[in-house]
Enzyme design. Structure first.
Site, short mmCIF file in Angstrom:
data_model
loop_
_atom_site.label_atom_id
_atom_site.label_comp_id
_atom_site.label_asym_id
_atom_site.label_seq_id
_atom_site.Cartn_x
_atom_site.Cartn_y
_atom_site.Cartn_z
N LYS A 78 0.84 -1.20 0.00
CA LYS A 78 0.00 0.00 0.00
C LYS A 78 0.87 1.25 0.00
O LYS A 78 0.63 2.20 -0.77
CB LYS A 78 -0.94 -0.01 1.22
N GLN A 122 -4.04 -0.83 9.64
CA GLN A 122 -4.14 -2.19 9.11
C GLN A 122 -4.80 -3.11 10.14
O GLN A 122 -4.40 -3.14 11.31
CB GLN A 122 -2.73 -2.71 8.76
N ASP A 145 -10.31 3.92 4.50
CA ASP A 145 -10.82 2.55 4.44
C ASP A 145 -12.35 2.55 4.47
O ASP A 145 -12.97 1.52 4.18
CB ASP A 145 -10.28 1.75 5.63
#
Lengths: 313, 313
Positions: A78, A122, A145
């Site tokens: 990412k 994460q 997200d």
């Protein structure tokens, strides 16, 4: 050696033929990898234009707590892709022993940092940290997200917001393959907060008639056989068989399971029995190379979106 | 003359017989009025207990802008019922000319007022006011209508929050009639933010297999014929006919349309052709006297819930 994940401006994106079938009479494979590559290249150009207009470079902060090997690979990818599209990329790798208060403190700093437009923590987090609390501590405008309660609510209410990356990637593929989705019958198998629920809401907002099947559903195959669009996100490899699929349907396989092969290596498989399904479906995403590459591309897109909203662009 | 809306501690709540049919062989009528009366009486007792424990009386502020006659009746009823359950009841009736800034200013004051645990802004608002902005300006902990983005998100994510009153009322009736809903096939007709979407999410959280039909759905009758639970919220009187209903299904009719009668008066009818449907369904809510009375009862419940959350009860 060329890097297969690098943006290639010339990469073609698959276009379905009129009947959605390839020349071999089987369903067409939706090339998520090529689509993601094109999307990433487009984002890179837009990042440049955005910078020229506002003097701002979008910035993404990725936060990892602990040493889960898979998570380490994900966050590195990412961060690297973010960097490659010309955005600022920050990585915060914290030890397993990080306390919840320390993590919340970091998020608070990132929330207030004007260089940071997107924050991604994460998952999974270590057990001593409340993931819901942490996710909701991210400023909703930086929640790239799309997993916090405000963005979940905005999606549910049909308001503009930041949409979770994986279902957004599925939607972009579906729109590209099918055009308008209005009136189509869609079934989502799997009701997770990460994929199934936001996917169902996106499809509903597109005008689909949406059903959600899950562990308690009595007859998922019967529901699947009526679906023009079938999105599968259960984590059960090969769950969906060929005879579950309506002829001519579009099948999006979100599942990723790593299995050992004979040579002592491993390979990735999806939730759909691909070879069977391809004989019935008009279009189907492969695993790997289908939905997977779209997730990171959509993270980049969300980061640019967040920077734009911040700049009033 | 007794007031039929006053709580009656002795009011019976209907209990379905084993096969869900009445003695006349038709589907049983779910008595929402009696259920709401009992619920309100329970809340009144709990308000007293809560006050004894914390020295706090829950308070609800109802805000009306403009002179819509129906809205005037609604807010008066809400304020009156709040008062009758022993809670503090505040009404703010503002002229049609109220500016958005003035309304937001009032909401800000109510958000900071420790006597107020719930804030309800009656919809619809005048056209010059952005209803989404106003709804989201209410502190999510005081958003007793559950229509703001935070509570919508919490419902979608399966987290504790405040649930919109009408779908909550439907769910309480369904749970009372059917017990566990796990594994049942549910169809919600109508995809509004007020009823259809939150209803679908509540049913999903209960373990139902949920489908949503709406204006773009191709064959709603076919979907309806497979549903063990049918919730109808479209505002189209008599839309759902008897032959849409699966024998033995439970039908919840949220629709309310006022129609003229021969004597120059009016009466309320629902979205379901009641007399036809009753021959097929095992259980059905009437209009009036079904879902309607549950909505105010659930508003009172949400206000008590908000006060409890505030007190850490």
């Amino acid at each position: 050696m060329t890097d297969p994940s690098a943006p290639q401006m010339t990469a073609p994106v698959s276009h379905p033929e009129q009947d959605g079938r390839g020349q071999d009479g089987r369903g067409q494979i939706i090339d998520g990898k090529a689509f993601a590559r094109n999307l990433t290249a487009t984002i890179a150009r837009e990042v440049e234009i955005f910078h020229d207009r506002h003097g701002i470079t979008p910035g993404l902060a990725v936060v990892l707590v602990g040493n889960d090997p898979a998570s380490e690979v994900y966050v590195r990818n990412k961060a690297l892709q973010t960097h490659r599209t010309g955005m600022l990329s920050f990585m915060h790798m914290l030890p397993e022993s990080t306390s919840q208060a320390q993590l919340l403190n970091l998020i608070d700093r990132l929330n207030r940092d004007p260089e940071i437009h997107g924050i991604l923590v994460q998952l999974p987090l270590p057990k001593h940290i409340d993931a819901t609390l942490v996710t909701n501590a991210i400023d909703p405008r930086k929640d790239v997200d799309g997993l916090g309660e405000v963005n979940a609510g905005r999606l549910s209410l049909g308001l503009e917001g930041i949409v979770p990356c994986t279902p957004l990637g599925c939607l972009l593929l579906l729109r590209h393959e099918l055009g308008s989705l209005r009136g189509l019958d869609a079934l989502v198998i799997g009701a997770s907060n990460l994929v199934g629920k936001p996917m169902a809401q996106l499809l509903l907002n597109e005008g689909c008639t949406v059903s959600i099947a899950h562990i308690d559903t009595r007859d998922t195959p019967a529901l699947a056989r009526r679906a023009d669009i079938l999105v599968v996100a259960t984590g059960h490899r090969g769950l969906v068989r060929g005879d579950w699929i309506k002829p001519g349907a579009t099948v999006i396989d979100v599942g990723i399971t790593r299995i050992p092969t004979e040579g002592g290596k491993t390979r990735l498989v999806g939730d759909v029995a691909f070879d069977e399904a391809r004989h019935v479906a008009a279009r189907i995403t492969p695993v790997p190379g289908g939905v997977g590459p779209m997730t990171i591309a959509c993270l980049l897109r969300n980061t640019l979106t967040a920077a734009r909203l911040c700049a009033g662009d």
